[in-house]
Write a protein that holds these residues in place. Structure first.
Motif, short mmCIF file in Angstrom:
data_model
loop_
_atom_site.label_atom_id
_atom_site.label_comp_id
_atom_site.label_asym_id
_atom_site.label_seq_id
_atom_site.Cartn_x
_atom_site.Cartn_y
_atom_site.Cartn_z
N SER A 1 34.36 -11.99 5.18
CA SER A 1 33.80 -11.71 6.50
C SER A 1 34.67 -10.79 7.35
O SER A 1 34.17 -10.12 8.25
CB SER A 1 33.55 -13.02 7.26
OG SER A 1 34.74 -13.78 7.37
N GLU A 2 35.98 -10.77 7.10
CA GLU A 2 36.89 -9.90 7.85
C GLU A 2 36.92 -8.51 7.19
O GLU A 2 37.24 -8.37 6.01
CB GLU A 2 38.30 -10.52 7.86
CG GLU A 2 39.43 -9.58 8.22
CD GLU A 2 39.30 -8.99 9.62
OE1 GLU A 2 39.53 -7.78 9.76
OE2 GLU A 2 38.95 -9.75 10.54
N PRO A 3 36.59 -7.44 7.94
CA PRO A 3 36.49 -6.10 7.35
C PRO A 3 37.76 -5.63 6.62
O PRO A 3 37.67 -5.03 5.56
CB PRO A 3 36.18 -5.20 8.56
CG PRO A 3 35.50 -6.12 9.53
CD PRO A 3 36.16 -7.45 9.35
N LEU A 4 38.93 -5.89 7.20
CA LEU A 4 40.16 -5.44 6.55
C LEU A 4 40.42 -6.20 5.25
O LEU A 4 40.88 -5.62 4.26
CB LEU A 4 41.36 -5.62 7.49
CG LEU A 4 41.61 -4.49 8.50
CD1 LEU A 4 42.87 -4.76 9.28
CD2 LEU A 4 41.70 -3.13 7.80
N LEU B 1 38.43 -18.05 8.08
CA LEU B 1 39.10 -16.77 7.93
C LEU B 1 40.48 -16.96 7.31
O LEU B 1 40.92 -16.17 6.47
CB LEU B 1 39.22 -16.08 9.30
CG LEU B 1 39.94 -14.72 9.30
CD1 LEU B 1 39.27 -13.75 8.33
CD2 LEU B 1 39.98 -14.14 10.71
N GLU B 2 41.16 -18.04 7.69
CA GLU B 2 42.50 -18.29 7.15
C GLU B 2 42.44 -18.55 5.64
O GLU B 2 43.28 -18.08 4.88
CB GLU B 2 43.14 -19.48 7.87
CG GLU B 2 44.64 -19.65 7.62
CD GLU B 2 45.47 -18.47 8.11
OE1 GLU B 2 46.57 -18.27 7.55
OE2 GLU B 2 45.02 -17.75 9.02
N LYS B 3 41.39 -19.29 5.22
CA LYS B 3 41.22 -19.54 3.79
C LYS B 3 40.89 -18.26 3.04
O LYS B 3 41.34 -18.06 1.91
CB LYS B 3 40.12 -20.59 3.56
CG LYS B 3 40.63 -22.00 3.32
CD LYS B 3 39.49 -22.86 2.84
CE LYS B 3 40.00 -24.27 2.52
NZ LYS B 3 38.93 -25.14 2.00
N GLN B 4 40.08 -17.40 3.65
CA GLN B 4 39.76 -16.13 3.00
C GLN B 4 41.02 -15.27 2.84
O GLN B 4 41.20 -14.60 1.82
CB GLN B 4 38.70 -15.37 3.81
CG GLN B 4 37.33 -16.03 3.78
CD GLN B 4 36.25 -15.17 4.43
OE1 GLN B 4 36.31 -13.95 4.39
NE2 GLN B 4 35.26 -15.81 5.03
N LYS B 5 41.89 -15.33 3.84
CA LYS B 5 43.17 -14.62 3.72
C LYS B 5 44.01 -15.21 2.60
O LYS B 5 44.71 -14.49 1.88
CB LYS B 5 43.93 -14.68 5.05
CG LYS B 5 43.31 -13.85 6.17
CD LYS B 5 44.11 -14.00 7.45
CE LYS B 5 43.49 -13.19 8.59
NZ LYS B 5 44.23 -13.38 9.86
N ALA B 6 43.94 -16.54 2.45
CA ALA B 6 44.69 -17.19 1.37
C ALA B 6 44.17 -16.73 0.01
O ALA B 6 44.96 -16.50 -0.92
CB ALA B 6 44.58 -18.71 1.51
N VAL B 7 42.83 -16.61 -0.11
CA VAL B 7 42.24 -16.11 -1.36
C VAL B 7 42.79 -14.71 -1.66
O VAL B 7 43.21 -14.42 -2.79
CB VAL B 7 40.71 -16.08 -1.27
CG1 VAL B 7 40.12 -15.35 -2.47
CG2 VAL B 7 40.15 -17.50 -1.20
N LEU B 8 42.79 -13.84 -0.65
CA LEU B 8 43.30 -12.49 -0.85
C LEU B 8 44.78 -12.52 -1.21
O LEU B 8 45.24 -11.76 -2.08
CB LEU B 8 43.09 -11.65 0.41
CG LEU B 8 43.59 -10.20 0.33
CD1 LEU B 8 42.87 -9.44 -0.78
CD2 LEU B 8 43.42 -9.49 1.67
#
Length: 503
Positions: A45-48, A15-22
Motif C-alpha cells: 500500500s505504501e508507494p515507496l 504498514l509496519e508489517k509491510q515494511k518488515a516483509v520488504l
C-alpha cells in the motif's frame, strides 16, 4: 453486521508489517527466494515500498538472483530512473525496513501471506466461475475452478507438501544456483571428486556430510579445518561441540586460520605489532564463526535443535542470512526424548539423532557436517592391530559404530585413515565412501600439519587415486612425484610392483 469481504488489492498487513516483509526480501536470501515469484508489487500500500519491491522483482527476472542493496539503488529502475531526492528517500526507507524486519520473524509472516494469497485466489476465482455457470457456460466454469484448485495447492510459502515435476526446468536452474553456493571441503581434489560438476565447492546447502573416523585420529581437527577453509571464504559457520575442552577447540581454530603453532601464537601476542595482526583473525571469527560448547550430560538432540533454531534466527536478523555451515562435534554424544522410556537400542537412538540433523539442514538450507566413530574392528583396521596387522584396506561405511541408518541419511561419507606409520610421515588418507554426485572409491592422500591444525590444504599437497587400499610407506615417495595430480591405475600398479621388489 461486520463486512467480511477480503481486500484483494493489498497485503493484509499494517504498514509496519509491510515494511518488515520488504526488509526480509532485501536482507534474507531464503525469504527472498520464497516470495519473489508470488508477491506482486501493487499489493504493497505504501508507494515507496511498492517501488523498491518492484525494482527487486525486476532485478530477479533479469539476473536470476537477489540484488544487493547497492545493486538495487544503482539499478535502471531506481538509480537510472528517479531524481536524486527520490533516491535519498528510498535509501532512507531501506534503512528503516532493516529495523522493521527485526520486529517480525519470517516464519509467521510467511504463514499469514500463504493464507491470504490462497484466500485471495478463492475470492477471485469463485465469482468468475459462478458467472460462467449462470451463463450456462459449464465448461468454462469447470476450467476456472480446476485451475484455481491446482494453483491453490501449489501455493506454499513454507516448506511442506508434495514435490512435482511441473517446473523441473526451474529446479535445474535452482540446482545450478545451489552449486554456486556450495561450500568447499578445503581441498580442490576432494571438491572435484565429490561433485565433478561443481565450480569450486562440493558441500551443498541442505545436505549432510559425515566424517567417519576411528578414535584419536583427529575428527575434531578435520572438522575445524573444513570450517576454517570456509570462514576464510567469508562463509558463516555455527560450530557446536559436545566433547573436548572449549579452550582447546578455540586454539585449534586460531592455529588453523593463522597457520601458527601454540608457541608461535604466544610469542605473536606478546609482540605488539604481531598482536595487531592476530586481532584481524579474531575479527574474522567474530564475523563468521559462532562457537557453542554444549557439554551437558544427557543432553537431547531436541534441546540442541532448539538452540540451533535460536542462533539461526539471531543470525538472520543481524545479517539478513542464516548460517552457511552447521558443524556438530559430535551427535553420538546426544540422546533423544524418545528414549526416556528406555525401550530404544543405542543404534535406534543414534539414527533418530543424526536424522534430526538431516532435517535441520533441509529446513535451514545450510550444509551439515558431523562425525561418527568407527566400531572397534574399524579402529583395529586403521591401527593395523592384532589379526589386522597385515591389513591394507581403508575404512569404509560398513565400519561405522552402531547405526547403519547414519550412513543412509548422509549425502556424503568420507572416512579418515591414519595409521601410526602415516602419523610419523605426516600423512592422512581420505576415502570417498558416498557422494550425491560423484563416483565413490577415490582415495586422497594429504600432507598434514597437526601442530597447526591444518589437516589438509591445497598448499600442503595431496594426490589421489582410484582404490580402497592404503599405500603405506610408498605414500611419501609417491607424494614427491605426484603432488597435485591423480595417480592413474597403471602408475599405481607400477609403484606396487616396485614396492614388491623391495625397490
Amino acid at each position: 453486521m461486520a463486512d467480511t469481504t477480503i481486500d484483494t488489492t493489498a497485503l493484509p498487513f499494517s504498514l509496519e508489517k509491510q515494511k518488515a516483509v520488504l526488509g526480509h526480501v532485501l536482507y534474507d536470501e531464503r525469504f527472498f527466494g520464497t516470495v519473489i515469484g508470488r508477491l506482486e508489487p501493487e499489493w504493497f500500500s505504501e508507494p515507496l515500498v511498492c517501488r523498491i519491491y518492484d525494482a527487486a522483482k525486476r532485478w530477479y527476472k533479469k539476473w536470476g538472483k537477489q540484488p544487493s542493496v547497492r545493486e538495487l539503488i544503482d539499478s535502471e529502475w531506481i538509480g537510472g530512473k528517479l531524481a536524486p531526492q527520490e533516491i535519498n528517500q528510498i535509501q532512507g526507507l531501506i534503512s528503516l525496513v532493516k529495523t522493521s524486519r527485526e520486529q517480525y520473524s519470517p516464519t509467521p509472516l510467511l504463514a499469514e501471506m500463504e493464507v491470504w494469497v490462497k484466500t485471495r485466489l478463492l475470492q477471485l476465482a469463485i465469482p468468475k466461475a459462478a458467472m460462467s455457470f449462470n451463463k450456462r457456460d459449464i465448461d468454462n466454469a469447470v476450467v476456472t475452478l480446476n485451475s484455481m484448485v491446482k494453483e491453490f495447492h501449489e501455493i506454499r510459502f513454507l516448506d511442506d507438501g508434495e514435490s512435482s515435476f511441473d517446473k523441473f526446468g526451474q529446479e535445474l536452474i535452482k540446482e545450478n544456483m545451489d552449486r554456486s553456493h556450495a561450500l568447499t571441503f578445503g581441498l580442490n581434489a576432494m571438491d572435484r571428486l565429490i561433485d565433478p560438476y561443481g565450480n569450486g565447492g562440493s558441500l551443498f546447502p541442505g545436505d549432510m556430510t559425515v566424517i567417519l573416523a576411528p578414535t584419536n585420529v583427529g575428527k575434531t581437527s578435520v572438522m575445524v579445518t573444513i570450517a576454517c577453509h570456509n570462514i576464510a571464504q567469508g562463509k558463516s559457520v555455527l560450530f557446536i561441540s559436545h566433547e573436548g575442552r572449549p579452550d582447546e577447540i578455540k586454539s585449534k581454530f586460531m592455529r588453523c586460520l593463522t597457520g601458527m603453532t601454540p608457541p608461535e601464537m604466544l610469542r605473536a601476542y606478546q609482540d605488539p605489532n604481531m598482536a595487531e595482526n592476530l586481532r584481524a583473525y579474531e575479527e574474522m571469527f567474530r564475523r563468521y564463526l559462532v562457537y557453542v560448547p554444549m557439554n551437558k550430560p544427557g543432553q537431547t538432540v531436541e534441546e540442541v535443535a532448539a538452540a540451533i533454531e535460536r542462533y539461526q534466527d539471531r543470525r538472520r536478523l543481524s545479517t539478513g542470512k542464516g548460517f552457511d555451515l552447521l558443524v556438530n562435534d559430535y551427535p553420538a554424544k546426544l540422546t533423544t526424548t524418545q528414549a526416556k522410556e528406555g525401550n530404544l537400542q543405542l543404534r535406534h537412538v543414534q539414527e533418530i539423532v543424526y536424522n534430526q540433523f538431516v532435517q535441520m539442514g533441509l529446513h535451514h538450507k545450510f550444509h551439515v557436517l558431523v562425525a561418527v566413530q568407527t566400531n572397534r574392528e574399524g579402529s583395529k583396521v586403521n591401527r593395523r592391530m592384532g589379526t589386522f596387522k597385515h591389513e591394507t584396506r581403508l575404512l569404509h561405511m560398513e565400519d561405522v559404530m552402531e547405526s547403519w541408518g547414519i550412513m543412509t541419511a548422509a549425502a556424503t561419507v568420507i572416512s579418515v585413515n591414519r595409521t601410526t606409520e602415516d602419523a610419523e610421515m605426516n600423512k592422512l588418507t581420505y576415502l570417498l565412501c558416498k557422494s550425491r554426485s560423484g563416483d565413490v572409491g577415490w582415495a586422497v592422500v594429504c600432507n598434514t600439519d597437526y601442530q597447526r591444525c591444518r589437516i589438509h590444504a591445497n598448499d600442503l599437497g595431496a594426490f589421489w587415486y582410484r582404490g580402497e587400499d592404503g599405500l603405506g610407506d610408498q605414500a611419501a615417495d609417491i607424494m614427491n612425484a605426484m603432488k597435485g595430480q591423480v595417480l592413474t591405475s597403471d602408475k599405481l600398479k607400477w609403484y606396487q610392483e616396485q614396492a614388491g621388489r623391495g625397490l
